[in-house]
Design a protein around this motif. Structure first.
Motif, PDB file in Angstrom:
ATOM      1  N   PRO A  64       2.805 -17.726  -5.824  1.00 46.77           N
ATOM      2  CA  PRO A  64       1.553 -16.979  -5.631  1.00 46.77           C
ATOM      3  C   PRO A  64       0.477 -17.409  -6.622  1.00 46.77           C
ATOM      4  CG  PRO A  64       3.439 -15.499  -5.621  1.00 46.77           C
ATOM      5  CD  PRO A  64       3.953 -16.835  -6.074  1.00 46.77           C
ATOM      6  N   TRP A  65      -0.759 -17.442  -6.143  1.00 43.30           N
ATOM      7  CA  TRP A  65      -1.925 -17.694  -7.005  1.00 43.30           C
ATOM      8  C   TRP A  65      -2.453 -16.352  -7.462  1.00 43.30           C
ATOM      9  CZ3 TRP A  65      -7.502 -18.637  -4.971  1.00 43.30           C
ATOM     10  CH2 TRP A  65      -8.367 -18.861  -6.063  1.00 43.30           C
ATOM     11  N   GLN A  66      -2.347 -16.063  -8.741  1.00 40.96           N
ATOM     12  CA  GLN A  66      -2.848 -14.804  -9.297  1.00 40.96           C
ATOM     13  C   GLN A  66      -4.280 -15.041  -9.764  1.00 40.96           C
ATOM     14  OE1 GLN A  66      -1.414 -12.705 -13.123  1.00 40.96           O
ATOM     15  NE2 GLN A  66      -0.286 -11.694 -11.469  1.00 40.96           N
ATOM     16  N   VAL A  67      -5.224 -14.354  -9.131  1.00 40.78           N
ATOM     17  CA  VAL A  67      -6.631 -14.578  -9.401  1.00 40.78           C
ATOM     18  C   VAL A  67      -7.355 -13.240  -9.504  1.00 40.78           C
ATOM     19  CG1 VAL A  67      -7.116 -14.815  -6.924  1.00 40.78           C
ATOM     20  CG2 VAL A  67      -8.726 -15.755  -8.582  1.00 40.78           C
ATOM     21  N   VAL A  68      -8.340 -13.169 -10.393  1.00 40.29           N
ATOM     22  CA  VAL A  68      -9.155 -11.966 -10.566  1.00 40.29           C
ATOM     23  C   VAL A  68     -10.426 -12.140  -9.748  1.00 40.29           C
ATOM     24  CG1 VAL A  68     -10.409 -10.516 -12.189  1.00 40.29           C
ATOM     25  CG2 VAL A  68      -8.225 -11.565 -12.867  1.00 40.29           C
ATOM     26  N   LEU A  69     -10.665 -11.220  -8.815  1.00 40.57           N
ATOM     27  CA  LEU A  69     -11.808 -11.304  -7.906  1.00 40.57           C
ATOM     28  C   LEU A  69     -12.631 -10.023  -7.936  1.00 40.57           C
ATOM     29  CD1 LEU A  69     -10.038 -12.834  -4.760  1.00 40.57           C
ATOM     30  CD2 LEU A  69     -11.418 -14.061  -6.451  1.00 40.57           C
ATOM     31  N   GLU A  70     -13.933 -10.201  -7.836  1.00 47.73           N
ATOM     32  CA  GLU A  70     -14.812  -9.048  -7.626  1.00 47.73           C
ATOM     33  C   GLU A  70     -14.625  -8.560  -6.187  1.00 47.73           C
ATOM     34  OE1 GLU A  70     -16.878  -7.635  -9.752  1.00 47.73           O
ATOM     35  OE2 GLU A  70     -16.878  -9.066 -11.420  1.00 47.73           O
ATOM     36  N   PRO A  71     -14.737  -7.243  -5.926  1.00 45.53           N
ATOM     37  CA  PRO A  71     -14.665  -6.762  -4.547  1.00 45.53           C
ATOM     38  C   PRO A  71     -15.713  -7.454  -3.675  1.00 45.53           C
ATOM     39  CG  PRO A  71     -14.479  -4.932  -6.075  1.00 45.53           C
ATOM     40  CD  PRO A  71     -14.839  -6.138  -6.899  1.00 45.53           C
ATOM     41  N   GLY A  72     -15.324  -7.784  -2.465  1.00 45.34           N
ATOM     42  CA  GLY A  72     -16.229  -8.462  -1.537  1.00 45.34           C
ATOM     43  C   GLY A  72     -15.438  -9.306  -0.555  1.00 45.34           C
ATOM     44  N   GLU A  73     -16.150 -10.000   0.331  1.00 46.36           N
ATOM     45  CA  GLU A  73     -15.506 -10.846   1.333  1.00 46.36           C
ATOM     46  C   GLU A  73     -15.447 -12.283   0.827  1.00 46.36           C
ATOM     47  OE1 GLU A  73     -15.588 -11.623   6.173  1.00 46.36           O
ATOM     48  OE2 GLU A  73     -17.400 -10.941   5.150  1.00 46.36           O
TER      49      GLU A  73
END
Length: 221
Positions: A64-73
């Motif tokens: 798995p790629w663990q990534v921090v993302l802002e909410p959004g598409e």
């Protein structure tokens, strides 16, 4: 074919950056191996630089790629030497996992070269190229960058026309390609030509394809 996304949604939390595990979704029993991932926000303002906003793995990820993302598409894309994974995903404060399926691509072969040399001009994009014998080209296109925006450069795939896997391939202006990880790229008149592996067959085809690439003005319909 619309991609199917699986998102596991725990209890609601705060709308702030979230850690998401992105995985490659394969049929039962399949293994993807290391994947080069990217995430492109699809709700950027018109003046935003898509490449600067893109989040990429510095090297292929095994698991798995663990990534921090802002909410959004987002448009999530992944590459291995054999597969392309792609899907749109809506990331919310509750999203913890997203499985991205194999992108089902049915290539439209524009020309198969059976002569010593074959000249091809795409009527829609104006891309002109010469193919060596035993090679083919898929229909050229302008890549979709999201939000209705198309890439200025033309993309195309040139491949050794052989049965099964293992034939040499050159990609003109591939999207989300990571030079050195996905494979090497070379600058040409119309952008970049990239390949998974610089085999003798790939090098021989490059010597014909690369110098022939040009854009021509097509008559208005």
């Amino acid at each position: 074919m619309q991609a199917v996304l699986w998102a596991l949604m725990p209890l609601a939390g705060l709308a702030e950056p979230v850690t998401v595990n992105v995985t490659a979704l394969l049929p039962e029993g399949g293994t993807a191996g290391p994947v080069s991932w990217s995430a492109v926000p699809l709700d950027l303002p018109e003046e935003a630089d898509v490449l600067e906003a893109m989040i990429m793995t510095p090297e292929p990820v095994d698991g798995p790629w663990q990534v921090v993302l802002e909410p959004g598409e987002y448009l999530l894309s992944g590459f291995t030497e054999a597969e392309l994974f792609e899907a749109k995903a809506l990331v919310t404060a509750q999203t913890t996992q997203i499985a991205v399926p194999v992108l089902a691509i049915e290539p439209a072969v524009a020309l198969r070269c059976t002569e010593p040399r074959c000249d091809y001009t795409d009527a829609k994009t104006g891309l002109r190229v010469t193919l060596p014998q035993g090679w083919a080209v898929e229909t050229p296109y302008h890549a979709d960058l999201g939000e209705g925006q198309l890439a200025e450069e033309v993309s195309a795939v040139f491949f050794e026309d052989v049965e099964g896997d293992g034939g040499a391939v050159w990609f003109l202006n591939p999207v989300d390609w990571i030079t050195g990880d996905t494979g090497p790229c070379r600058a040409v008149a119309q952008g970049n030509l990239c390949s998974f592996d610089l085999t003798p067959a790939a090098e021989a085809a490059y010597s014909v394809i690369a110098p022939s690439l040009q854009m021509v003005n097509m008559p208005a319909e």
